[in-house]
Design a protein around this motif. Structure first.
Motif, mmCIF file in Angstrom:
data_model
loop_
_atom_site.group_PDB
_atom_site.id
_atom_site.type_symbol
_atom_site.label_atom_id
_atom_site.label_comp_id
_atom_site.label_asym_id
_atom_site.label_seq_id
_atom_site.Cartn_x
_atom_site.Cartn_y
_atom_site.Cartn_z
ATOM 1 N N TYR A 16 0.622 -1.209 -0.067
ATOM 2 C CA TYR A 16 0.112 -0.035 -0.057
ATOM 3 C C TYR A 16 0.852 1.246 -0.073
ATOM 4 C CZ TYR A 16 -3.544 3.305 1.515
ATOM 5 O OH TYR A 16 -4.627 4.386 1.577
ATOM 6 N N TRP A 17 1.908 1.385 0.812
ATOM 7 C CA TRP A 17 2.731 2.433 0.892
ATOM 8 C C TRP A 17 3.893 2.629 -0.498
ATOM 9 C CZ3 TRP A 17 8.132 3.571 0.828
ATOM 10 C CH2 TRP A 17 8.384 4.812 1.364
ATOM 11 N N LEU A 18 4.051 1.474 -1.041
ATOM 12 C CA LEU A 18 4.847 1.565 -2.197
ATOM 13 C C LEU A 18 4.116 2.019 -3.249
ATOM 14 C CD1 LEU A 18 6.854 -1.784 -1.965
ATOM 15 C CD2 LEU A 18 7.852 0.613 -1.623
ATOM 16 N N ARG A 19 2.757 1.787 -3.567
ATOM 17 C CA ARG A 19 1.854 2.205 -4.377
ATOM 18 C C ARG A 19 1.508 3.636 -4.083
ATOM 19 N NH1 ARG A 19 -3.736 2.592 -5.474
ATOM 20 N NH2 ARG A 19 -4.050 2.840 -7.936
ATOM 21 N N GLU A 20 1.461 3.981 -2.833
ATOM 22 C CA GLU A 20 1.155 5.533 -2.760
ATOM 23 C C GLU A 20 2.525 6.363 -3.291
ATOM 24 O OE1 GLU A 20 -1.171 8.742 -0.949
ATOM 25 O OE2 GLU A 20 -1.490 6.535 -0.827
ATOM 26 N N ALA A 21 3.713 5.800 -2.965
ATOM 27 C CA ALA A 21 4.772 6.582 -3.369
ATOM 28 C C ALA A 21 4.953 6.556 -4.868
ATOM 29 C CB ALA A 21 6.245 5.876 -2.858
ATOM 30 N N GLU A 22 4.395 5.471 -5.492
ATOM 31 C CA GLU A 22 4.566 5.476 -6.939
ATOM 32 C C GLU A 22 3.676 6.334 -7.760
ATOM 33 O OE1 GLU A 22 4.153 1.993 -10.581
ATOM 34 O OE2 GLU A 22 2.811 1.971 -8.729
ATOM 35 N N LEU A 23 2.504 6.626 -7.218
ATOM 36 C CA LEU A 23 1.415 7.421 -7.651
ATOM 37 C C LEU A 23 1.887 8.933 -7.314
ATOM 38 C CD1 LEU A 23 -1.867 5.633 -6.622
ATOM 39 C CD2 LEU A 23 -1.056 6.475 -8.984
ATOM 40 N N ILE A 59 2.271 19.410 2.549
ATOM 41 C CA ILE A 59 1.660 18.637 1.525
ATOM 42 C C ILE A 59 2.177 16.993 2.193
ATOM 43 C CG2 ILE A 59 1.418 17.365 -0.648
ATOM 44 C CD1 ILE A 59 -0.182 20.116 0.085
ATOM 45 N N GLU A 60 3.424 17.036 2.233
ATOM 46 C CA GLU A 60 4.047 15.585 2.613
ATOM 47 C C GLU A 60 3.567 15.002 4.101
ATOM 48 O OE1 GLU A 60 5.964 13.227 1.318
ATOM 49 O OE2 GLU A 60 5.751 14.498 -0.338
ATOM 50 N N LEU A 61 3.330 16.022 4.910
ATOM 51 C CA LEU A 61 2.848 15.537 6.562
ATOM 52 C C LEU A 61 1.198 15.169 6.230
ATOM 53 C CD1 LEU A 61 4.133 18.427 8.539
ATOM 54 C CD2 LEU A 61 4.934 16.163 8.648
ATOM 55 N N ILE A 62 0.354 15.909 5.464
ATOM 56 C CA ILE A 62 -0.953 15.573 5.055
ATOM 57 C C ILE A 62 -0.878 14.242 4.608
ATOM 58 C CG2 ILE A 62 -2.770 16.412 3.918
ATOM 59 C CD1 ILE A 62 -2.109 19.137 4.316
ATOM 60 N N SER A 63 -0.245 14.049 3.476
ATOM 61 C CA SER A 63 -0.443 12.933 2.664
ATOM 62 C C SER A 63 0.079 11.514 3.496
ATOM 63 C CB SER A 63 0.466 12.856 1.306
ATOM 64 O OG SER A 63 1.748 13.089 1.688
ATOM 65 N N GLY A 64 1.107 12.070 4.356
ATOM 66 C CA GLY A 64 1.470 10.842 5.372
ATOM 67 C C GLY A 64 0.452 10.509 6.193
ATOM 68 N N PRO A 105 -4.981 3.894 -2.410
ATOM 69 C CA PRO A 105 -3.795 4.773 -2.305
ATOM 70 C C PRO A 105 -3.517 5.706 -3.426
ATOM 71 C CG PRO A 105 -3.308 2.397 -2.237
ATOM 72 C CD PRO A 105 -4.611 2.603 -2.404
ATOM 73 N N GLY A 106 -3.390 6.979 -2.994
ATOM 74 C CA GLY A 106 -3.222 8.209 -4.143
ATOM 75 C C GLY A 106 -4.514 8.809 -4.017
ATOM 76 N N ASP A 107 -5.638 8.466 -3.307
ATOM 77 C CA ASP A 107 -6.837 9.059 -3.448
ATOM 78 C C ASP A 107 -7.057 10.208 -2.285
ATOM 79 O OD1 ASP A 107 -9.551 9.728 -4.116
ATOM 80 O OD2 ASP A 107 -10.576 7.785 -3.175
ATOM 81 N N PHE A 108 -6.849 11.447 -3.131
ATOM 82 C CA PHE A 108 -7.202 12.823 -1.991
ATOM 83 C C PHE A 108 -8.618 13.263 -2.227
ATOM 84 C CE2 PHE A 108 -2.678 11.934 -2.105
ATOM 85 C CZ PHE A 108 -2.199 12.005 -0.759
ATOM 86 N N GLY A 109 -9.473 12.586 -3.255
ATOM 87 C CA GLY A 109 -10.630 13.257 -3.516
ATOM 88 C C GLY A 109 -10.626 14.452 -4.228
ATOM 89 N N LEU A 110 -9.446 14.620 -4.932
ATOM 90 C CA LEU A 110 -9.274 15.768 -6.023
ATOM 91 C C LEU A 110 -9.705 15.651 -7.366
ATOM 92 C CD1 LEU A 110 -8.292 18.966 -5.899
ATOM 93 C CD2 LEU A 110 -6.099 18.064 -6.332
ATOM 94 N N ASN A 111 -10.837 15.916 -7.800
ATOM 95 C CA ASN A 111 -11.244 15.727 -9.066
ATOM 96 C C ASN A 111 -12.372 16.817 -9.451
ATOM 97 O OD1 ASN A 111 -11.786 14.560 -11.491
ATOM 98 N ND2 ASN A 111 -13.223 12.980 -10.533
ATOM 99 N N PRO A 112 -11.870 18.121 -9.662
ATOM 100 C CA PRO A 112 -12.406 19.222 -10.074
ATOM 101 C C PRO A 112 -13.292 19.231 -11.291
ATOM 102 C CG PRO A 112 -10.247 19.711 -10.134
ATOM 103 C CD PRO A 112 -10.355 18.452 -9.647
ATOM 104 N N LEU A 113 -12.779 18.298 -12.214
ATOM 105 C CA LEU A 113 -13.338 18.226 -13.503
ATOM 106 C C LEU A 113 -14.359 17.019 -13.569
ATOM 107 C CD1 LEU A 113 -10.198 19.021 -15.908
ATOM 108 C CD2 LEU A 113 -12.176 20.696 -14.975
#
Length: 215
Positions: free
Chosen positions: A77-84, A142-147, A161-169
């Motif tokens: 999970y952590w590695l995929r987050e880092a990849e994204l 940003i790093e602290l929040i994502s951590g 992983p990688g989902d921050f709910g940011l999809n304005p379009l």
């Protein structure tokens, strides 16, 4: 066993910028690979046990066994987050270098004048140190929040992983889009390494170095 785990940990940390080459992000569920099957990307090796084909872009390429690390908070999970994260940052960085070389910098920022963007950075540091320091502080926040998001998402299982709910379009998140993102992110990581490496070695712009390949 413990020294072997530590060796894998050091390898994982050293290869984070290109972790996308080894660990694929989890997308929508799709057909999985049967247990004990051979890797799709390396048929002479066995399919890694944690890479079962359920992740977008997963072709079983993990010759170093990074997907099996589960120590000190580092797991799949952590590695995929880092990849994204690295892939998204690399896409922005590669685009930024090309944009500045093609259209020039923002008003008030130093011109390249035929130099690489790596050299121009030090001019920017001398002329706008406060802006660069502010950028570093912003990135740290940003790093602290994502951590925190990564830690909580891994423990609850409610966040991909990688989902921050940011999809304005309001794009529809499909398996095809997830695959495109991961492929472009992986390519961008290699591209940025090439831009930085060539810029530091030749001190010439990326387009200049690219032109030499075909000249």
């Amino acid at each position: 066993k413990e020294p072997r785990q530590k060796a894998k940990m050091r390898a994982a940390l050293a290869l984070l910028p290109v972790v996308g080459a080894y660990v694929a992000p989890i997308g929508q569920k799709r057909a999985t690979v049967a247990a004990n099957a051979n890797s799709l990307s390396m048929p002479f090796l066995e399919q890694p046990k944690n890479l079962d084909g359920s992740m977008a872009g997963d072709v079983g390429f993990d010759p170093l066994g990074l997907s099996e690390i589960d120590d000190l908070g580092v797991d799949l999970y952590w590695l995929r987050e880092a990849e994204l994260k690295h892939g998204r940052v690399a896409m922005l960085a590669a685009t930024g270098v090309i944009w500045v070389e093609a259209f020039g910098p923002l008003p008030g920022w130093p011109e390249a004048d035929g130099r690489s963007q790596m050299d121009v950075f030090w001019d920017a540091w001398e002329e706008h140190p406060n802006a660069i320091c502010a950028g570093i502080v912003f990135i740290t926040a940003i790093e602290l929040i994502s951590g925190v998001a990564t830690t909580m998402g891994r423990s609850t299982g409610e966040r991909a992983p990688g989902d921050f709910g940011l999809n304005p379009l309001q794009f529809e998140i499909t398996e095809e889009l997830a695959l495109k993102e991961i492929k472009h992110g992986r390519l961008a990581m290699w591209a940025v390494m090439g831009q930085i490496g060539a810029g530091l070695m030749t001190h010439e712009p990326a387009f200049g170095n690219l032109g030499k390949i075909f000249s």
